[in-house]
Design an enzyme around this catalytic site. Structure first.
Site, PDB file in Angstrom:
ATOM      1  N   THR A   1       0.829  -1.206   0.000  1.00 50.06           N
ATOM      2  CA  THR A   1       0.000   0.000   0.000  1.00 50.06           C
ATOM      3  C   THR A   1       0.868   1.262   0.000  1.00 50.06           C
ATOM      4  O   THR A   1       0.388   2.349  -0.276  1.00 50.06           O
ATOM      5  CB  THR A   1      -0.916   0.051   1.246  1.00 50.06           C
TER       6      THR A   1
ATOM      7  N   GLY B   1       1.191  -6.937   5.734  1.00 44.72           N
ATOM      8  CA  GLY B   1       0.583  -8.262   5.892  1.00 44.72           C
ATOM      9  C   GLY B   1       0.757  -8.894   7.262  1.00 44.72           C
ATOM     10  O   GLY B   1       0.400 -10.055   7.455  1.00 44.72           O
TER      11      GLY B   1
ATOM     12  N   THR C   1       6.776  -5.932   8.971  1.00 44.80           N
ATOM     13  CA  THR C   1       6.641  -5.408   7.609  1.00 44.80           C
ATOM     14  C   THR C   1       6.971  -3.909   7.556  1.00 44.80           C
ATOM     15  O   THR C   1       6.752  -3.175   8.516  1.00 44.80           O
ATOM     16  CB  THR C   1       5.225  -5.641   7.068  1.00 44.80           C
TER      17      THR C   1
ATOM     18  N   ASP D   1       0.570  -4.492  18.728  1.00 43.27           N
ATOM     19  CA  ASP D   1       0.523  -3.963  17.356  1.00 43.27           C
ATOM     20  C   ASP D   1       1.049  -2.529  17.313  1.00 43.27           C
ATOM     21  O   ASP D   1       0.539  -1.691  16.584  1.00 43.27           O
ATOM     22  CB  ASP D   1      -0.893  -4.053  16.768  1.00 43.27           C
TER      23      ASP D   1
ATOM     24  N   LYS E   1       2.886   4.480  16.732  1.00 37.45           N
ATOM     25  CA  LYS E   1       1.625   4.116  17.389  1.00 37.45           C
ATOM     26  C   LYS E   1       1.688   4.139  18.905  1.00 37.45           C
ATOM     27  O   LYS E   1       0.683   4.355  19.567  1.00 37.45           O
ATOM     28  CB  LYS E   1       1.222   2.700  16.944  1.00 37.45           C
TER      29      LYS E   1
ATOM     30  N   CYS F   1     -14.072 -10.768   9.993  1.00 36.52           N
ATOM     31  CA  CYS F   1     -14.976 -10.093   9.049  1.00 36.52           C
ATOM     32  C   CYS F   1     -15.112  -8.598   9.349  1.00 36.52           C
ATOM     33  O   CYS F   1     -15.309  -7.780   8.448  1.00 36.52           O
ATOM     34  CB  CYS F   1     -16.373 -10.717   9.105  1.00 36.52           C
TER      35      CYS F   1
ATOM     36  N   CYS G   1     -13.404  -5.343   7.617  1.00 36.11           N
ATOM     37  CA  CYS G   1     -13.976  -4.727   6.402  1.00 36.11           C
ATOM     38  C   CYS G   1     -15.444  -4.337   6.607  1.00 36.11           C
ATOM     39  O   CYS G   1     -15.866  -3.250   6.225  1.00 36.11           O
ATOM     40  CB  CYS G   1     -13.889  -5.677   5.211  1.00 36.11           C
ATOM     41  N   HIS G   2     -16.223  -5.270   7.181  1.00 38.45           N
ATOM     42  CA  HIS G   2     -17.676  -5.037   7.260  1.00 38.45           C
ATOM     43  C   HIS G   2     -18.084  -4.268   8.511  1.00 38.45           C
ATOM     44  O   HIS G   2     -19.267  -3.979   8.688  1.00 38.45           O
ATOM     45  CB  HIS G   2     -18.414  -6.372   7.178  1.00 38.45           C
TER      46      HIS G   2
END
Ligand code: CA
Length: 720
Positions: A187, A203, A266, A331, A358, A635, A638-639
């Protein structure tokens, strides 16, 4: 009309067709995106152009232009806008070179626009397979191209590095930079350094091993690769430049079978070249999986996770590193934007890099030695009480590593005190302008964790963070979420001023010589502030939320300010959109402003949303609970958490498949919507588990249809 001197008929035809804009004599037209080492190193002396990602190699995002200034910014108006073909998140910083703008959009598309009129000169679509979107932790975004000698470089979501002719958009070469069978993505914007194009990847939420690579600009041949974490010892050394330092320094800091999930690390955003010291700085991300207890038996610093690493750009060899979060388990990526400056430290000029990752610390690091100069928190931090300046290590607060079966509420959390949104530095005020935020997160070990190749692999029970179906609790959560534009004095390590927003995930910043700071926010306000005191001087209503960093440029005698609009990314998809009642989001746009601009935007009317569509069946509490764990861990990114879509992808509570067991299975298990980006989950979940997800989403749909759900929907925010 301009004529290209001494060039072929074909080149002339291309130049005529492309209608390069700007001033000057017809005989001196420059080919498109003609930047070289000398021009890039001298970028500060060419403030009319924005030739590399952060404006210059130092990436201060300071436009040394003052036609637009504190006295006249109230007269700023829209000069032109360009509508994209997608409503997914927009994160690109455009390049503007000799009157032409080159930008990217979601799905890694590239567009060349006349920087004065917005007329499209060409566009390029790498046709990334839509099912690659599943590997993207944080939306199918792209943060921009790099330019070199008439060529543009694009990192496509599926891992291709693509060289395009800047005059036509035609592919010159394309090379695959990663193992496409693994859940890697790109990205970030490539950077070009002395004939090498440097690119990383993402990733680490799904499980990969991070690295950064350099390719020859002319041929696409790989020149070097630096892995940020050790690999599987059974496979031996990689045969890459990182082998020696990984063996000597990194290996002893890892434990257990960390390589099974890739280890992480990454390099998905910051890659910054230091032209004064001929060094390259990369920001390294979190571990795969997140949980240090599971990733490395709770042992070791896990180098070079959550670090800034300095490399020799010519060879890729290790020079030094600074790790902000040893043994990261939250993270806390350190991939966030890095900027270079010379600051007066204890009365002497020091060559420093600045970063606000972060974990909530603002770091000032000596870039000659890698030694930490200072570190202070810019938002409340529950996990640490500060940095021990003798060791450079954070002093941790007990219990925040969520040992055993404990739950820890941690701030900042995985969304970060500051994420990818660019910060800016004004040499005039000496201040850094930083999009900061407060998003607490609950962490607990996922005791049932098993590595599922290709799926999300956090080893953290993230469902704890799912929104609850209570008006009161939703209001309380909303009150905890904060976003700010912070003006930070990096010498004194304290804030000069702070603008409060009503939610997190606001846009990148730009500082200008007109003593202005430009920033877009999550509600779609594009604003200008007085750089000295934070007074709001100008505001424009964009059609949707803004995340991208603005730029400024000049063509002829006119200064422009540009920003890419389109909300999305990690929080933009998973956490909801704080802009009122739920709607289908409009397509993104490039917006460009000048003094006296009078253009207007067409009014966007969202298509009507389908009503909630709960299934008629009843499900057991056990089914719903199982479905919640699976949904929130796989899920919701995204949703939307709690199945509350922010309007970028379908709201499953309203989906026709929700009330139809067979259709639901055909989509989620059978993968019939693969070409639209919805992959089959059959590899990772059984039919029963997929049905349990329907049970959970069905409950959410029932709540949405209830009186209390309707009340929340009317209030908006958090995805309702
Ligand atoms: Ca991450």
């Amino acid at each position: 009309m301009r004529i290209v001197k001494g060039s072929s008929v074909l080149a002339m035809a291309v130049a005529l067709w492309a209608l390069p804009v700007g001033q000057g004599d017809a005989a001196t037209t420059m080919p498109m995106a003609k930047v070289d080492a000398a021009r890039l190193m001298g970028a500060a002396a060419e403030p009319a152009n924005w030739m590399t990602h952060g404006g210059t190699y130092a990436e201060q995002r300071f436009a040394n232009l003052d036609q637009i200034n504190t006295a006249n910014v109230s007269k700023l108006g829209l000069a032109w806008s360009y509508e994209y073909d997608t409503n997914r998140g927009q994160e690109a910083t455009p390049l503007v070179i000799d009157g032409v703008m080159y930008t990217t959009t979601a799905w890694s598309k590239v567009i060349a626009l006349d920087a004065v009129t917005g007329k499209e000169l060409w566009s390029y679509d790498p046709e990334v397979p839509k099912d690659r979107g599943h590997a993207a932790c944080c939306d199918v975004v792209n943060r921009g191209v790099a330019a070199w000698n008439g060529t543009l470089f694009l990192g496509a979501l599926d891992g291709r590095l693509i060289a395009l002719d800047a005059a036509t958009g035609k592919v010159k070469w394309s090379t695959v930079t990663l193992d496409q069978s693994k859940p890697y993505t790109i990205t970030g914007a490539p950077r070009v350094v002395k004939g090498k194009v440097i690119i990383g990847n993402g990733g680490a939420e799904l499980g990969v091993r991070g690295y950064v690579s350099a390719y020859d600009v002319e041929t696409g041949k790989k020149l070097w690769r630096f892995y940020t974490v050790p690999g599987d010892p059974a496979k031996g050394p990689d045969g890459e430049v990182s082998d020696a330092i990984l063996k000597a320094m990194a290996d002893p800091t890892w434990d257990g079978k960390f390589w099974e999930a890739g280890g992480g690390g990454t390099v998905w955003d910051a890659i910054v070249y230091d032209q004064e010291l001929d060094q390259l700085y990369i920001g390294v991300g979190n571990g795969s999986p997140w949980n240090h207890q599971i990733r490395s038996n709770g042992k070791g610093d896990n180098l070079f996770l959550s670090s800034v690493v300095a490399l020799n750009p010519n060879t890729g060899e290790y020079l030094w590193h600074y790790q902000g979060t040893p043994g990261d388990t939250w993270d806390f990526t350190q991939t966030q934007p890095i900027m270079l400056a010379t600051l007066p430290i204890d009365g002497k000029p020091r060559k420093v890099l600045m970063q606000a990752p972060k974990n909530g610390f603002f770091y000032v690091v000596d870039r000659e030695t890698g030694k930490l100069i200072s570190a202070e928190g810019f938002v409340p931090q529950t996990w640490t009480s500060g940095v021990d300046m003798k060791t450079g290590r954070p002093i941790e607060v007990a219990g925040q590593r969520y040992p055993d079966k404990t739950t820890a509420l941690v701030s900042p959390s995985a969304l970060g005190a500051h994420n990818w949104h660019p910060m800016a530095f004004s040499p005039k005020t000496g201040l850094v302008y930083l999009p900061a935020q407060e998003i607490p997160g609950a962490y607990q070990t996922d005791t049932g964790y098993n590595h599922k190749p290709g799926a999300w692999n956090l080893a953290v029970a993230w469902a704890l963070n799912a929104p609850t179906n209570s008006l009161e609790a939703t209001r309380a959560t909303r009150a905890l979420l904060k976003g700010q534009l912070v003006a930070w004095d990096p010498v004194k390590q304290k804030e000069a001023w702070r603008v409060q927003y009503d939610g997190p995930w606001n846009g990148g910043a730009l500082a200008t010589a007109g003593n202005l700071v430009f920033q877009g926010n999550a509600r779609g306000k594009f604003q200008a502030f007085d750089a000295t005191n934070g007074k709001r001087l100008w505001s424009f209503d964009a059609p949707s939320g803004i995340g991208a960093g603005p730029v400024s440029y000049m063509v002829g005698d006119t200064q422009y300010v540009a920003v890419s609009v389109g909300y999305g990314g990690a929080w933009g998809m998973a956490g909801g959109l704080p802009d009122g009642p739920q709607r289908i989001q409009p397509n993104g746009r490039m917006l460009v402003f000048k003094l006296g601009g009078t253009e207007t935007l067409p009014k966007y009317v969202s298509p009507e949303l389908a009503p909630p569509n709960p299934p008629s069946e009843t499900f057991t509490a056990q089914q719903i609970a199982m479905g919640k764990d699976i949904y929130e861990g796989n899920c919701g990114i995204c949703h939307g958490g709690g199945a509350r879509s922010s309007g970028l992808v379908p709201d499953l509570r309203r989906a026709s498949a929700l009330a139809d067991k067979t259709l639901w299975s055909e989509v989620v298990h059978g993968g019939i919507l693969r070409d639209q980006g919805m992959v089959s989950f059959a590899k990772w979940f059984s039919q029963d588990e997929i049905e349990a997800v329907r049970a959970y989403v069905g409950e959410q749909a029932r709540f949405l249809a209830s009186d209390e759900g309707q009340k929340l929907a009317a209030e908006g925010a958090l995805g309702y």
